[in-house]
Write a protein that holds these residues in place. Structure first.
Motif, PDB file in Angstrom:
ATOM      1  N   ARG A 128      44.127  39.177  23.254  1.00  0.00           N
ATOM      2  CA  ARG A 128      45.069  38.361  24.021  1.00  0.00           C
ATOM      3  C   ARG A 128      45.826  39.259  24.993  1.00  0.00           C
ATOM      4  O   ARG A 128      46.483  40.233  24.589  1.00  0.00           O
ATOM      5  CB  ARG A 128      46.042  37.638  23.095  1.00  0.00           C
ATOM      6  CG  ARG A 128      47.116  36.867  23.849  1.00  0.00           C
ATOM      7  CD  ARG A 128      47.897  35.944  22.934  1.00  0.00           C
ATOM      8  NE  ARG A 128      49.068  35.386  23.610  1.00  0.00           N
ATOM      9  CZ  ARG A 128      49.030  34.421  24.511  1.00  0.00           C
ATOM     10  NH1 ARG A 128      47.867  33.914  24.869  1.00  0.00           N
ATOM     11  NH2 ARG A 128      50.150  33.962  25.065  1.00  0.00           N
ATOM     12  N   TYR A 129      45.744  38.929  26.275  1.00  0.00           N
ATOM     13  CA  TYR A 129      46.425  39.696  27.314  1.00  0.00           C
ATOM     14  C   TYR A 129      47.472  38.806  27.980  1.00  0.00           C
ATOM     15  O   TYR A 129      47.213  37.631  28.258  1.00  0.00           O
ATOM     16  CB  TYR A 129      45.414  40.202  28.349  1.00  0.00           C
ATOM     17  CG  TYR A 129      44.368  41.107  27.720  1.00  0.00           C
ATOM     18  CD1 TYR A 129      44.701  42.397  27.336  1.00  0.00           C
ATOM     19  CD2 TYR A 129      43.073  40.648  27.479  1.00  0.00           C
ATOM     20  CE1 TYR A 129      43.771  43.222  26.740  1.00  0.00           C
ATOM     21  CE2 TYR A 129      42.131  41.472  26.893  1.00  0.00           C
ATOM     22  CZ  TYR A 129      42.485  42.755  26.518  1.00  0.00           C
ATOM     23  OH  TYR A 129      41.559  43.571  25.914  1.00  0.00           O
ATOM     24  N   THR A 130      48.628  39.386  28.205  1.00  0.00           N
ATOM     25  CA  THR A 130      49.739  38.607  28.743  1.00  0.00           C
ATOM     26  C   THR A 130      50.127  38.995  30.163  1.00  0.00           C
ATOM     27  O   THR A 130      50.821  38.229  30.838  1.00  0.00           O
ATOM     28  CB  THR A 130      50.978  38.754  27.848  1.00  0.00           C
ATOM     29  OG1 THR A 130      51.353  40.150  27.774  1.00  0.00           O
ATOM     30  CG2 THR A 130      50.688  38.251  26.433  1.00  0.00           C
ATOM     31  N   GLU A 131      49.693  40.168  30.624  1.00  0.00           N
ATOM     32  CA  GLU A 131      50.086  40.580  31.970  1.00  0.00           C
ATOM     33  C   GLU A 131      49.073  41.532  32.570  1.00  0.00           C
ATOM     34  O   GLU A 131      48.325  42.205  31.872  1.00  0.00           O
ATOM     35  CB  GLU A 131      51.476  41.222  31.967  1.00  0.00           C
ATOM     36  CG  GLU A 131      51.589  42.496  31.149  1.00  0.00           C
ATOM     37  CD  GLU A 131      52.996  43.068  31.145  1.00  0.00           C
ATOM     38  OE1 GLU A 131      53.932  42.365  31.553  1.00  0.00           O
ATOM     39  OE2 GLU A 131      53.152  44.233  30.736  1.00  0.00           O
ATOM     40  N   PHE A 132      49.067  41.541  33.904  1.00  0.00           N
ATOM     41  CA  PHE A 132      48.370  42.562  34.665  1.00  0.00           C
ATOM     42  C   PHE A 132      49.373  43.678  34.965  1.00  0.00           C
ATOM     43  O   PHE A 132      50.560  43.407  35.176  1.00  0.00           O
ATOM     44  CB  PHE A 132      47.836  42.004  35.985  1.00  0.00           C
ATOM     45  CG  PHE A 132      46.705  41.034  35.849  1.00  0.00           C
ATOM     46  CD1 PHE A 132      45.498  41.427  35.285  1.00  0.00           C
ATOM     47  CD2 PHE A 132      46.828  39.728  36.304  1.00  0.00           C
ATOM     48  CE1 PHE A 132      44.440  40.536  35.168  1.00  0.00           C
ATOM     49  CE2 PHE A 132      45.780  38.827  36.199  1.00  0.00           C
ATOM     50  CZ  PHE A 132      44.589  39.235  35.626  1.00  0.00           C
ATOM     51  N   ALA A 133      48.898  44.907  35.012  1.00  0.00           N
ATOM     52  CA  ALA A 133      49.757  46.040  35.345  1.00  0.00           C
ATOM     53  C   ALA A 133      48.987  47.020  36.213  1.00  0.00           C
ATOM     54  O   ALA A 133      47.751  46.990  36.272  1.00  0.00           O
ATOM     55  CB  ALA A 133      50.267  46.734  34.082  1.00  0.00           C
TER      56      ALA A 133
END
Length: 221
Positions: A128-133
């Motif tokens: 589960r990924y919540t953000e791009f960085a």
């Protein structure tokens, strides 16, 4: 990632590293297939090895591995090139990397992000990924002093909320800028080409005794 130690250019450790990348191709593509990744994505991603060698050929006229540590991510199935950007999975964040593969237009970036939003849930449903960085000198706000507001870089920057600045360990932003923009670390500033607004900005900034910074930012997926 930091470039890592400079390896000897006679046929020693660096050749072993290159050979290691090549002999792992079947393992890497097999891992991709086990996750349902299309072969076109696999080969586009792995072509970064050739791009890396081409950079060294341009800089030193040899064709060598420039960033050995970076290429281990491809071998581990951690990096995927989807459209204009490369995406590095890990933790709860997908890190963005910007290869040298053409204009970074807002349309190309948006399409690449959309592709990644669909790619990771489809092929790695247990993660589960919540953000791009992103961590890059391209996010340095000092560029806003030189570039027009509607430039591709300025519009890319506006996607991100910057984190507090921290000096990156093992990386010199000035060196990274020169490496990426001019593909030379030995040419005097007065002899560097100044054909674009970005090239003018890089040279003028350094000639004024100022330094570039690698900044990190993020935004929700």
């Amino acid at each position: 990632m930091a470039p890592g130690p400079e390896l000897p250019r006679e046929r020693g450790l660096a050749w072993c590293h290159l050979y290691g990348c090549l002999v792992l191709v079947d393992v890497i593509t097999g891992y991709h297939r086990s996750h349902g990744v299309a072969s076109t994505v696999s080969w586009t991603t792995l072509a970064d090895l050739g791009r890396n060698l081409a950079v060294d050929r341009r800089m030193r006229r040899e064709g060598w591995l420039v960033m050995q540590g970076w290429l281990t991510l491809h071998a581990r199935g951690a990096v995927y090139e989807l459209g204009r950007l490369q995406f590095h999975r890990g933790g709860t964040t997908v890190d963005l990397h910007i290869p040298e593969s053409g204009p970074m237009t807002p349309e190309a970036v948006a399409a690449s992000l959309d592709e990644a939003r669909a790619f990771f849930p489809r092929h790695f449903p247990g993660e589960r990924y919540t953000e791009f960085a992103c961590g890059s000198w391209l996010l340095d706000p000092q560029l806003q002093e030189y570039l027009p507001e509607d430039s591709n870089i300025a519009r890319f920057q506006r996607r991100f909320e910057l984190e507090p600045y921290e000096e990156p360990e093992g990386l010199d932003a000035d060196v990274e800028v020169l490496r990426f923009v001019f593909r030379t670390l030995t040419t005097p500033l007065d002899r560097l080409p100044r054909r674009t607004v970005l090239q003018h900005a890089i040279v003028d900034h350094l000639k004024a005794g100022r330094h570039w910074r690698i900044r990190r930012g993020h935004f929700p997926i």
